[in-house]
Design a protein around this motif. Structure first.
Motif, PDB file in Angstrom:
ATOM      1  N   HIS A 237       0.826  -1.220   0.000  1.00 10.29           N
ATOM      2  CA  HIS A 237       0.000   0.000   0.000  1.00 10.29           C
ATOM      3  C   HIS A 237       0.854   1.262   0.000  1.00 10.29           C
ATOM      4  N   LEU A 238       1.688   1.389  -1.021  1.00  9.93           N
ATOM      5  CA  LEU A 238       2.625   2.502  -1.131  1.00  9.93           C
ATOM      6  C   LEU A 238       1.945   3.850  -1.357  1.00  9.93           C
ATOM      7  N   GLU A 239       0.713   3.839  -1.806  1.00  9.59           N
ATOM      8  CA  GLU A 239       0.009   5.094  -2.068  1.00  9.59           C
ATOM      9  C   GLU A 239      -0.133   5.955  -0.812  1.00  9.59           C
ATOM     10  N   ARG A 240      -0.116   5.349   0.360  1.00 11.89           N
ATOM     11  CA  ARG A 240      -0.282   6.113   1.599  1.00 11.89           C
ATOM     12  C   ARG A 240       0.910   7.017   1.898  1.00 11.89           C
ATOM     13  N   PHE A 241       2.041   6.798   1.246  1.00 11.09           N
ATOM     14  CA  PHE A 241       3.225   7.616   1.481  1.00 11.09           C
ATOM     15  C   PHE A 241       3.252   8.867   0.613  1.00 11.09           C
TER      16      PHE A 241
END
Length: 192
Positions: free
Chosen positions: A66-70
């Motif tokens: 879930h890299l989008e949260r960064f």
């Protein structure tokens, strides 16, 4: 009495300000401070996946999901290598090539530049110094991706000592554990 209190307050505030300035270039990608953050914090299977062992570091290798949260445009993969004391030793971030200029500018603004090769080189390399380690960026001239590696103090030397003494060979190390320095020799980054 009031004068002593004022002087002590001023000294305390000065010490806090000095500490804040000295840690301003600490590397803490994804909020994980190198050499301090405990890897046990990465135990949530919904946000992280154990990807094996980092024998050179002595601990686990974890892939962050879930890299989008960064909110890091172009980020496609994040791997954390933990040491034997369960602290973050290496964070490897892979980005789409379109984010290269932006990431490079941000690194230049935050850290002291140590070394850069010509950006048109077959395999380009840049290095910055952080207060708690070092940062490297590697990419192939025609590559579709690039890698940024955040090494905790002493971790890079530990990796090369492990690799150099026969402790690790390419066949013994999973791809997720291979630091990006090894990728510099390849013309194209490893596929995801």
């Amino acid at each position: 009495m009031m004068k002593k209190t004022f002087v002590l307050t001023a000294l305390t505030m000065g010490a806090i300000a000095a500490h804040a300035q000295s840690t301003g270039n600490d590397a803490a990608p994804l909020g994980l401070e190198l050499g301090k953050t405990r890897c046990e914090r990465l135990s949530s299977p919904t946000r992280h996946a154990r990807a094996g062992q980092a024998p050179w570091a002595g601990g686990d290798t974890v892939e962050i999901k879930h890299l989008e949260r960064f909110n890091l445009p172009g980020l496609t993969r994040a791997i954390v290598n933990c040491d034997a004391q369960d602290t973050v030793a290496l964070i490897t971030l892979t980005f789409d090539r379109t984010a290269l200029d932006e990431v490079s500018r941000k690194l230049d603004a935050r850290y002291e530049s140590k070394r850069k090769t010509d950006s048109a080189a077959e395999n380009a390399y840049a290095e910055w110094a952080a207060a708690n380690g070092s940062v490297e960026m590697l990419y192939a001239r025609d590559g579709k991706q690039f890698t940024v590696a955040y090494w905790a103090k002493g971790a890079k030397a530990k990796y090369f000592a492990y690799s150099g003494n026969g402790g690790g060979t390419a066949s013994k190390k999973p791809a997720a554990q291979t630091p990006p320095a090894a990728a510099a020799a390849a013309a194209q980054p490893a596929p995801l």
